[in-house]
Design an enzyme around this catalytic site. Structure first.
Site, PDB file in Angstrom:
ATOM      1  N   ASN A   9      78.283  60.985  -0.337  1.00 38.12           N
ATOM      2  CA  ASN A   9      77.498  61.093  -1.562  1.00 38.12           C
ATOM      3  C   ASN A   9      77.381  62.585  -1.882  1.00 38.12           C
ATOM      4  O   ASN A   9      76.619  63.290  -1.227  1.00 38.12           O
ATOM      5  CB  ASN A   9      76.122  60.450  -1.337  1.00 38.12           C
ATOM      6  CG  ASN A   9      75.199  60.616  -2.532  1.00 38.12           C
ATOM      7  OD1 ASN A   9      75.612  61.101  -3.587  1.00 38.12           O
ATOM      8  ND2 ASN A   9      73.950  60.217  -2.368  1.00 38.12           N
ATOM      9  N   LYS A  11      76.116  63.929  -4.365  1.00 36.77           N
ATOM     10  CA  LYS A  11      74.894  64.215  -5.137  1.00 36.77           C
ATOM     11  C   LYS A  11      75.227  65.145  -6.324  1.00 36.77           C
ATOM     12  O   LYS A  11      76.318  65.028  -6.883  1.00 36.77           O
ATOM     13  CB  LYS A  11      73.806  64.780  -4.213  1.00 36.77           C
ATOM     14  CG  LYS A  11      73.562  63.845  -3.010  1.00 36.77           C
ATOM     15  CD  LYS A  11      72.329  64.147  -2.227  1.00 36.77           C
ATOM     16  CE  LYS A  11      72.184  63.139  -1.087  1.00 36.77           C
ATOM     17  NZ  LYS A  11      70.970  63.305  -0.315  1.00 36.77           N
ATOM     18  N   GLU A 166      68.607  54.298   4.608  1.00 35.91           N
ATOM     19  CA  GLU A 166      68.435  55.745   4.578  1.00 35.91           C
ATOM     20  C   GLU A 166      66.946  56.072   4.656  1.00 35.91           C
ATOM     21  O   GLU A 166      66.257  56.092   3.612  1.00 35.91           O
ATOM     22  CB  GLU A 166      69.004  56.324   3.280  1.00 35.91           C
ATOM     23  CG  GLU A 166      70.494  56.126   3.117  1.00 35.91           C
ATOM     24  CD  GLU A 166      71.111  57.213   2.248  1.00 35.91           C
ATOM     25  OE1 GLU A 166      72.069  57.835   2.705  1.00 35.91           O
ATOM     26  OE2 GLU A 166      70.624  57.445   1.123  1.00 35.91           O
TER      27      GLU A 166
HETATM   28  P1  13P Z   1      72.121  63.985   4.004  1.00 41.35           P
HETATM   29  O1  13P Z   1      73.336  63.510   4.791  1.00 41.35           O
HETATM   30  O2  13P Z   1      72.338  65.300   3.349  1.00 41.35           O
HETATM   31  O3  13P Z   1      70.886  63.881   4.820  1.00 41.35           O
HETATM   32  O4  13P Z   1      71.933  62.949   2.788  1.00 41.35           O
HETATM   33  C1  13P Z   1      71.943  61.586   3.050  1.00 41.35           C
HETATM   34  C2  13P Z   1      71.989  60.853   1.771  1.00 41.35           C
HETATM   35  O5  13P Z   1      71.042  60.872   1.007  1.00 41.35           O
HETATM   36  C3  13P Z   1      73.226  60.138   1.446  1.00 41.35           C
HETATM   37  O6  13P Z   1      73.044  59.292   0.349  1.00 41.35           O
END
Ligand code: 13P
Length: 251
Positions: A9, A11, A166
């Site tokens: 992801n 983001k 998560e």
């Molecule tokens: P991190 O791996 O940066 O903690 O993020 C996890 C996440 O939100 C994946 O969707």
């Protein structure tokens, strides 16, 4: 055990040059060391076409990070599921805690988005997870149970829908859940899926997400009922993402 899914992801990260470089590095990496996990990257909407173009024909699939619940219409700034499909996406992350928090998304909204994704031929990855306070109050199972009940529509498990556990406190914090936490919650989620969907709930992949990195992936991915990982920060570094994929147990 079926093949695990290692999903990145990205983001809100990646201008065109970054996205191209990352996608090219993944192509080169999987060519030199074909793995035994299914791979997926979810770039920001603006980079999906670019990334899908580079990854076309490779083993790395592409997904979106959200979609609207309607297939089209007067929804300024929103992206519909058929638009993601049109760009080459095969998956979409839904109900991520950042959307639940920043955009006040409710379980009902997520459920409608899941239906929209399925109607467009996308595989939804539905995220659930408790906050630090909810865990401290020993409410993590209740919270996740309600999220599953509210976010997953009838028939979810009959398709290829994926669930991602998560814990909010583990996202971007470097504070990974312990193997015992993950084992407990994945067993709980499996039981809920079976209760909700019967036999079909047995095979739904349940990903773990929250500070997964190249160092902790092998132990997390080996926990029973973990069907892969949803990786944030580490998915922006191709060598780390590929190392996480290489740590997946053979399916
Ligand atoms: P991190 O791996 O940066 O903690 O993020 C996890 C996440 O939100 C994946 O969707």
């Amino acid at each position: 055990m079926s093949r695990q899914l290692i999903a990145g992801n990205w983001k809100m990260n990646g201008l065109t040059a970054d996205a191209e470089a990352l996608a090219q590095a993944l192509i080169a990496g999987v060519a030199s060391a074909p793995g035994h996990a299914d791979l997926l990257v979810c770039p920001p909407f603006t980079q999906i076409a670019t990334v899908a173009g580079i990854l076309r024909g490779s083993v790395v699939a592409v997904g979106g990070q959200d979609c609207h619940m309607q297939p089209k219409g007067a929804h300024t700034g929103d992206i519909a599921a058929p638009m993601l499909r049109d760009l080459g996406a095969g998956f979409v992350i839904l109900g991520h805690s950042e959307r639940r928090q920043n955009h006040k998304e409710l379980d009902e909204t997520v459920r409608e988005k899941v239906l929209a994704a399925k109607a467009a031929g996308l595989i939804p990855i539905v995220c659930v997870g408790e906050t630090d306070d909810q865990r401290r109050d020993d409410g993590h199972e209740d919270v996740v149970g309600w999220q599953l009940k509210g976010s997953l529509p009838d028939g979810f498990a009959e398709g290829d829908g994926v669930v991602a556990y998560e814990p909010v406190w583990a996202i971007g914090t470097g504070r990974t859940a312990t193997e015992a936490d993950v084992a407990e919650m994945h067993a709980f989620i499996r039981a809920e899926l079976v209760r909700q969907f019967g036999e079909a709930g047995q095979t739904t992949r349940i990903l773990y997400g929250g500070s997964v990195n190249a160092g902790n992936a092998a132990s997390l991915l080996a926990v029973p009922e973990v069907g892969g990982a949803l990786v944030g920060g580490a998915s922006l570094k191709p060598e780390d993402f590929l190392a996480i994929a290489a740590a997946a147990p053979r399916g």
